[in-house]
Design a protein around this motif. Structure first.
Motif, short mmCIF file in Angstrom:
data_model
loop_
_atom_site.label_atom_id
_atom_site.label_comp_id
_atom_site.label_asym_id
_atom_site.label_seq_id
_atom_site.Cartn_x
_atom_site.Cartn_y
_atom_site.Cartn_z
N LEU A 35 -82.52 1.87 -32.13
CA LEU A 35 -82.37 0.53 -32.68
C LEU A 35 -83.46 -0.41 -32.15
O LEU A 35 -84.02 -1.21 -32.90
N ALA A 36 -83.76 -0.27 -30.87
CA ALA A 36 -84.79 -1.12 -30.26
C ALA A 36 -86.13 -0.89 -30.95
O ALA A 36 -86.86 -1.83 -31.28
N MET A 37 -86.44 0.40 -31.19
CA MET A 37 -87.72 0.72 -31.86
C MET A 37 -87.76 0.13 -33.26
O MET A 37 -88.75 -0.43 -33.70
N GLN A 38 -86.62 0.28 -33.96
CA GLN A 38 -86.59 -0.24 -35.34
C GLN A 38 -86.73 -1.76 -35.34
O GLN A 38 -87.39 -2.33 -36.21
N ALA A 39 -86.11 -2.40 -34.33
CA ALA A 39 -86.20 -3.85 -34.24
C ALA A 39 -87.65 -4.29 -34.03
O ALA A 39 -88.13 -5.24 -34.65
N CYS A 40 -88.36 -3.55 -33.17
CA CYS A 40 -89.76 -3.87 -32.91
C CYS A 40 -90.58 -3.77 -34.20
O CYS A 40 -91.39 -4.65 -34.52
N LEU A 41 -90.33 -2.68 -34.91
CA LEU A 41 -91.05 -2.47 -36.16
C LEU A 41 -90.75 -3.60 -37.14
O LEU A 41 -91.63 -4.13 -37.81
N LEU A 42 -89.47 -4.00 -37.17
CA LEU A 42 -89.03 -5.04 -38.07
C LEU A 42 -89.72 -6.36 -37.74
O LEU A 42 -90.14 -7.10 -38.64
N ILE A 43 -89.85 -6.66 -36.45
CA ILE A 43 -90.50 -7.91 -36.04
C ILE A 43 -91.94 -7.91 -36.52
O ILE A 43 -92.40 -8.84 -37.18
N ALA A 44 -92.65 -6.80 -36.21
CA ALA A 44 -94.06 -6.71 -36.60
C ALA A 44 -94.20 -6.84 -38.12
O ALA A 44 -95.01 -7.60 -38.64
N PHE A 45 -93.36 -6.08 -38.82
CA PHE A 45 -93.46 -6.06 -40.26
C PHE A 45 -92.99 -7.38 -40.86
O PHE A 45 -93.58 -7.88 -41.82
N GLY A 46 -91.95 -7.93 -40.28
CA GLY A 46 -91.39 -9.19 -40.78
C GLY A 46 -92.40 -10.33 -40.73
O GLY A 46 -92.56 -11.08 -41.68
N VAL A 47 -93.09 -10.43 -39.60
CA VAL A 47 -94.09 -11.49 -39.45
C VAL A 47 -95.19 -11.33 -40.49
O VAL A 47 -95.59 -12.28 -41.17
N LEU A 48 -95.64 -10.08 -40.65
CA LEU A 48 -96.70 -9.81 -41.63
C LEU A 48 -96.22 -10.16 -43.04
O LEU A 48 -96.93 -10.81 -43.81
N ALA A 49 -94.98 -9.73 -43.34
CA ALA A 49 -94.44 -9.99 -44.69
C ALA A 49 -94.32 -11.48 -44.93
O ALA A 49 -94.67 -11.98 -46.01
N ALA A 50 -93.85 -12.22 -43.91
CA ALA A 50 -93.69 -13.66 -44.06
C ALA A 50 -95.04 -14.32 -44.33
O ALA A 50 -95.18 -15.16 -45.21
N LEU A 51 -96.05 -13.88 -43.56
CA LEU A 51 -97.40 -14.44 -43.71
C LEU A 51 -97.94 -14.17 -45.11
O LEU A 51 -98.45 -15.07 -45.79
N LEU A 52 -97.79 -12.90 -45.54
CA LEU A 52 -98.29 -12.53 -46.86
C LEU A 52 -97.58 -13.31 -47.96
O LEU A 52 -98.21 -13.82 -48.89
#
Lengths: 306, 318
Positions: A35-52
């Motif tokens: 879960l921790a790994m998935q959360a990290c991925l989500l944060i990285a991806f989420g920020v990028l998605a929000a920016l895009l």
């Protein structure tokens, strides 16, 4: 050594339980880690998605050919027919020159360090250490260096060639390090075989080692150029202007680049400028994405496995 | 091995394509006509003055598209540094040149003229329903706007004012108006309380202040003029009595500290270049349209004749 024994002891024996898969999942520690790994991925991806999403929504009205066919304007009332052609062409000029300057120097330096230099000598080790250090120097320092030495002392002024030289210096360590990695990945057996057949050192390097290392060199080089393309900090001190309605027409021409143009548009208060900036951001992202795609394509297409 | 040859060709091809693209688009269409000039005009300096120079450059390109005018925004100080090294032709400035900068120019043998191209003025506005406040001192404005200010009611500004909640509106941090106001009122550029309704769109400030009895906001004077029917402008006491914001007080520079002249500096070496002289000449001829476009307070007839005279003197000396 007793390593194999330890492994079998700590690892659960699959045959011991009927359903090893479910048993592994039910372990709380492992579930938490996953879960921790998935959360990290989500944060990285989420920020990028929000920016895009933000730039796409903001710049949606500006995503058409006006971006590259039109020049910027100094008149707010005419902003809807303005574009960023001068910045786009400036960026392409700079990046082409950076490729011409930094790739030959970087690749040849790497070949020397990897194939010819005797790294038991102190000066070669000093060189290596310095290259590693240079890769970590903030880009603004390169900008100040370029301002003092290249623009003013050498008298090249605030021109395209000054910008290209400074950005070349900035990404040179990255190119050298990537090229060395690629050369190092070529197995020694290839070199030995070449020597065994009577080839000279130069023949071995130029006909065996380098061609085998091309995918790695190309990938590293393109990623280094992608970094150079997004740099704004050194260009600010190197006199990239913020408003220019002509394309560079030579090495000694004034210029602006996309990151600079985006930065100045964003600081303007009118919403038309924000929209245009968002459009320019999408354009810059598209260029970087295209370059990175080429890198991935080259790597996949020409990668050698031994 | 063939694959590797191919790979090198692909890479070379990509590089060539990139170069070809830059080559094509950098071809300037050559202008015909005998009096068409060419060359570069380099402008750098204040980002407040940049909209004026950019508007001038855009208009100028319509008559002289062979001249390449570039405008940089290194700030007033950064602009002077380059100007006094002879690296730029024209320096945009939102304050007069300092003594130390004059020395740098003299050391490099650069003579220059200071040309006033526009007047900048900010207006503090309240609602038409506000019948108590008429004039605020700079100290009162500072008490309202300074960072971490706790002023939330008009009676905290002045005990004679009624108990009416104070609601603040103003520009966002990206605007030159914000920089100027915070510098003059709070004493430091960018220092401001943050709990106010900030918008880059001046219309939001107009609507907000107009619709709130206890509202207060600020923006450029020209914008107030366009909305004078909806808002009431406050007088400002900068230490020598209350002064009303108006075209006249802004142009005469008596509306202090919220009005200032904006300058361009032109050097004698630059004006020897035909295209620079022509560009500055155009700048001066079209100054009304340029100021209108950049939304600053226009020059008086007197300021305009001074501008022309100063420029003529510079040309004569060069």
């Amino acid at each position: 050594m007793s390593t194999p024994t330890i492994t079998t002891e700590t690892r659960p024996d699959p045959s011991a339980s009927g359903n090893a898969l479910t048993q592994r999942r039910s372990r709380p520690g492992e579930v938490a880690f996953r879960l921790a790994m998935q959360a990290c991925l989500l944060i990285a991806f989420g920020v990028l998605a929000a920016l895009l999403t933000w730039v796409l929504v903001k710049g949606w009205n500006r995503l058409d050919s006006r971006l590259w066919t039109e020049m910027p304007t100094g008149l707010v009332s005419r902003l809807d027919t303005a574009g960023v052609q001068s910045a786009l062409v400036g960026t392409l000029w700079i990046i082409s020159l950076v490729a011409l300057i930094c790739l030959p120097i970087g690749i040849l330096s790497a070949i020397y360090l990897e194939e010819y230099a005797d790294n038991t000598r102190w000066y070669n080790r000093l060189l290596e250490l310095n290259i590693q250090n240079l890769a970590g120097v903030p880009s603004i320092i390169f900008g100040i260096l370029g301002l003092g030495i290249i623009a003013r002392a050498l008298g090249l002024g605030f021109t395209v060639i000054t910008a290209a030289i400074v950005l070349s210096l900035l990404v040179l360590p990255v190119v050298i390090i990537a090229t060395r990695e690629a050369i190092r990945a070529v197995p020694q057996s290839i070199r030995h075989a070449s020597y065994a057949l009577g080839a000279t050192k130069w023949q071995t390097v130029s006909r065996q080692v380098l061609p085998s290392a091309v995918p790695g060199i190309a990938t590293g080089s393109i990623l280094a150029l992608s970094r150079a393309i997004g740099e704004a900090a050194p260009l600010i001190v190197l006199g990239a202007v913020t408003f220019i309605t002509f394309n560079p027409d030579g090495l000694d021409s004034g210029y602006t680049a996309l990151p600079i143009q985006i930065y100045t548009f964003i600081t303007r208060s009118q919403s038309e400028y924000t929209e245009l900036a968002a459009g320019a951001i999408v354009l810059l992202l598209a260029i970087v994405l295209a370059m990175n795609s080429i890198a991935i394509f080259v790597r996949n297409r020409f990668e050698k496995r031994w | 091995m063939n694959r590797n040859v191919l790979s090198r060709r692909v890479l070379a091809g990509t590089a060539l394509a990139a170069l070809a693209l830059t080559g094509c688009s950098s071809n300037n269409e050559s202008a015909d006509g005998g009096d068409q000039l060419s060359g570069e005009v380099k402008v750098n300096g204040s980002s407040t003055v940049a909209p004026l120079s950019e508007a001038a450059a855009t208009f100028y390109r319509e008559v002289q598209n062979g001249v390449n005018v570039s405008v940089g925004t290194s700030g007033t100080g950064g602009g002077f540094e380059r100007f006094c090294k002879g690296e730029t032709d024209i320096s945009d400035a939102s304050r007069p040149i300092k003594e130390s900068e004059i020395e740098a120019c003299e050391a490099a043998g650069i003579q220059f003229k200071e040309l006033v191209v526009a007047n900048d003025a900010l207006t503090v506005v309240v609602s038409k329903d506000n019948d108590w406040a008429d004039c605020l001192t700079v100290d009162q404005l500072k008490a309202i706007w300074e960072p971490n200010s706790k002023v939330a009611n008009w009676n905290q500004v002045d005990p004679s004012f009624p108990d009416e909640p104070l609601k603040l509106f103003g520009p966002g941090t990206d605007s030159g108006t914000f920089d100027y106001f915070t510098d003059e009122i709070n004493g430091e550029e960018g220092a401001s309380r943050t709990d106010y309704t900030a918008s880059e769109n001046d219309n939001v400030v107009v609507q907000g202040v107009a619709g709130t009895k206890g509202g207060l906001g600020y923006f450029g004077f020209t914008y107030f003029e366009e909305n004078a029917d909806k808002l009431k402008a406050l007088k400002v006491d900068g230490g020598s009595g209350c002064v009303e914001p108006s075209l006249k007080t802004a142009q005469e520079n008596t509306y202090q500290p919220l009005s200032r002249p904006l300058f361009i500096y032109v050097s004698d070496t630059a004006v020897k270049k035909e295209q620079v002289a022509d560009f500055v000449n155009f700048y001066i001829e079209e100054i009304d349209d340029i100021v209108l476009e950049a939304k600053y307070v226009p020059l008086t007839e007197e300021q305009k004749s001074t501008l022309q005279a100063e420029f003529d003197a510079l040309k004569a000396a060069a």
